[in-house]
Motif scaffolding. Sequence first.
Motif, PDB file in Angstrom:
ATOM      1  N   LEU A 157      -7.942  -6.697   5.361  1.00 54.32           N
ATOM      2  CA  LEU A 157      -8.126  -6.272   3.973  1.00 54.32           C
ATOM      3  C   LEU A 157      -7.944  -4.763   3.838  1.00 54.32           C
ATOM      4  O   LEU A 157      -7.331  -4.280   2.879  1.00 54.32           O
ATOM      5  CB  LEU A 157      -9.514  -6.684   3.481  1.00 54.32           C
ATOM      6  CG  LEU A 157      -9.682  -8.159   3.098  1.00 54.32           C
ATOM      7  CD1 LEU A 157     -11.145  -8.469   2.823  1.00 54.32           C
ATOM      8  CD2 LEU A 157      -8.827  -8.518   1.893  1.00 54.32           C
ATOM      9  N   ALA A 158      -8.467  -4.025   4.808  1.00 55.76           N
ATOM     10  CA  ALA A 158      -8.313  -2.569   4.782  1.00 55.76           C
ATOM     11  C   ALA A 158      -6.847  -2.181   4.905  1.00 55.76           C
ATOM     12  O   ALA A 158      -6.375  -1.255   4.234  1.00 55.76           O
ATOM     13  CB  ALA A 158      -9.132  -1.947   5.908  1.00 55.76           C
ATOM     14  N   ARG A 159      -6.107  -2.889   5.744  1.00 52.63           N
ATOM     15  CA  ARG A 159      -4.687  -2.578   5.923  1.00 52.63           C
ATOM     16  C   ARG A 159      -3.885  -2.872   4.661  1.00 52.63           C
ATOM     17  O   ARG A 159      -2.943  -2.154   4.321  1.00 52.63           O
ATOM     18  CB  ARG A 159      -4.119  -3.369   7.104  1.00 52.63           C
ATOM     19  CG  ARG A 159      -4.571  -2.837   8.456  1.00 52.63           C
ATOM     20  CD  ARG A 159      -3.816  -3.483   9.583  1.00 52.63           C
ATOM     21  NE  ARG A 159      -4.137  -2.855  10.855  1.00 52.63           N
ATOM     22  CZ  ARG A 159      -3.528  -3.154  11.996  1.00 52.63           C
ATOM     23  NH1 ARG A 159      -2.584  -4.078  12.012  1.00 52.63           N
ATOM     24  NH2 ARG A 159      -3.875  -2.540  13.109  1.00 52.63           N
ATOM     25  N   LEU A 160      -4.267  -3.953   3.969  1.00 51.85           N
ATOM     26  CA  LEU A 160      -3.542  -4.304   2.745  1.00 51.85           C
ATOM     27  C   LEU A 160      -3.746  -3.258   1.656  1.00 51.85           C
ATOM     28  O   LEU A 160      -2.922  -3.120   0.753  1.00 51.85           O
ATOM     29  CB  LEU A 160      -4.009  -5.679   2.248  1.00 51.85           C
ATOM     30  CG  LEU A 160      -3.525  -6.882   3.076  1.00 51.85           C
ATOM     31  CD1 LEU A 160      -4.195  -8.146   2.574  1.00 51.85           C
ATOM     32  CD2 LEU A 160      -2.006  -7.011   3.003  1.00 51.85           C
ATOM     33  N   LYS A 161      -4.860  -2.509   1.744  1.00 50.53           N
ATOM     34  CA  LYS A 161      -5.128  -1.469   0.753  1.00 50.53           C
ATOM     35  C   LYS A 161      -4.555  -0.113   1.154  1.00 50.53           C
ATOM     36  O   LYS A 161      -4.634   0.840   0.390  1.00 50.53           O
ATOM     37  CB  LYS A 161      -6.649  -1.332   0.556  1.00 50.53           C
ATOM     38  CG  LYS A 161      -7.312  -2.582  -0.011  1.00 50.53           C
ATOM     39  CD  LYS A 161      -8.818  -2.400  -0.076  1.00 50.53           C
ATOM     40  CE  LYS A 161      -9.503  -3.658  -0.587  1.00 50.53           C
ATOM     41  NZ  LYS A 161     -10.984  -3.498  -0.596  1.00 50.53           N
ATOM     42  N   ASP A 162      -3.984  -0.038   2.353  1.00 49.66           N
ATOM     43  CA  ASP A 162      -3.466   1.223   2.884  1.00 49.66           C
ATOM     44  C   ASP A 162      -1.979   1.357   2.557  1.00 49.66           C
ATOM     45  O   ASP A 162      -1.166   0.558   3.035  1.00 49.66           O
ATOM     46  CB  ASP A 162      -3.677   1.266   4.396  1.00 49.66           C
ATOM     47  CG  ASP A 162      -3.221   2.580   5.015  1.00 49.66           C
ATOM     48  OD1 ASP A 162      -2.783   3.476   4.264  1.00 49.66           O
ATOM     49  OD2 ASP A 162      -3.288   2.707   6.246  1.00 49.66           O
ATOM     50  N   PRO A 163      -1.570   2.343   1.741  1.00 50.70           N
ATOM     51  CA  PRO A 163      -0.151   2.508   1.391  1.00 50.70           C
ATOM     52  C   PRO A 163       0.754   2.639   2.612  1.00 50.70           C
ATOM     53  O   PRO A 163       1.884   2.142   2.610  1.00 50.70           O
ATOM     54  CB  PRO A 163      -0.147   3.793   0.546  1.00 50.70           C
ATOM     55  CG  PRO A 163      -1.539   3.902   0.011  1.00 50.70           C
ATOM     56  CD  PRO A 163      -2.424   3.346   1.085  1.00 50.70           C
ATOM     57  N   LYS A 164       0.300   3.287   3.668  1.00 51.81           N
ATOM     58  CA  LYS A 164       1.116   3.451   4.864  1.00 51.81           C
ATOM     59  C   LYS A 164       1.405   2.116   5.527  1.00 51.81           C
ATOM     60  O   LYS A 164       2.518   1.865   6.001  1.00 51.81           O
ATOM     61  CB  LYS A 164       0.416   4.385   5.853  1.00 51.81           C
ATOM     62  CG  LYS A 164       0.334   5.835   5.382  1.00 51.81           C
ATOM     63  CD  LYS A 164      -0.337   6.696   6.439  1.00 51.81           C
ATOM     64  CE  LYS A 164      -0.416   8.158   5.972  1.00 51.81           C
ATOM     65  NZ  LYS A 164      -1.101   9.015   6.993  1.00 51.81           N
TER      66      LYS A 164
END
Length: 274
Positions: A157-164
């Motif tokens: 979930l954190a990765r999906l919110k990370d633009p990079k």
Amino acid sequence: MRRHLSFACGGAALAATLDEAPGTTGLLIVSGGNEIRSGAHRGMAMLAQRVAAAGHPVFRFDRRGIGDSEGINGGYRSSGPDLMAAIAAFREAAPQLTRVVAFGNCDAASALLLHQPLALDALILANPWTYEDDGGDDTEADEPALPPASAIRARYLARLKDPKSLLRLMKGEVDVRKLFRGLSALGKQPTPPTVGSLADELDGLLAETFCPVTILLATGDRTAQAFMEKLATSIAHVDANPGSIRVERLASPSHSFAGDDGEWLAGRILEQLR
């Protein structure tokens, strides 16, 4: 003032430390794993000093076979007699006490539940141990290599919110099959603990607790994440219907509440002692 003493348990002499204070509510600190009473990086000794400075006596001890204590180390599951002897020794050393609150982290938290009922007025349980082995030693390095599913879900979930991360996905730099395997866990509902497991045992004991319980969870810690996943239904019930059990969370990966997290821990403990 800090005073060193000893008390008897099962024919062995156990080493203890009393941070003296005039208050009538005292704190019993129970060490987790094979950790001595001073705690990781002297964390428990510093906590005791902080609590005593606020007016509450604090008692710490090494269970049988640990640190300066005699006897055979039987692990947290066999520590019931040690806990009962420590409570009695604490009350004898600080006769003004009318209430004793116990604090334990990791498998010390589990031990405080497993050996109920004890002559205690409240429990503070931090990152309780639910894995099926001999327990932790209060260091992240010895926790299971694979995080629980809840931690994996949080990571994705954190990765999906990370633009990079999204940019890497669009560039084809992400293993799509691995991504979908991780995403498949997002919709899965937590399952009840396996019947007869440690988590199941703790769940039942929480429901039948004889005194108020405060559960402290470092949400980035694997041991806490496993507890939250295995007892998800019970925790959700507590959050919705607060009563004799309450849950407080800290956004931290520190299993032992190191560094600045120690201020948060001390604050929550002092709240229960007042």
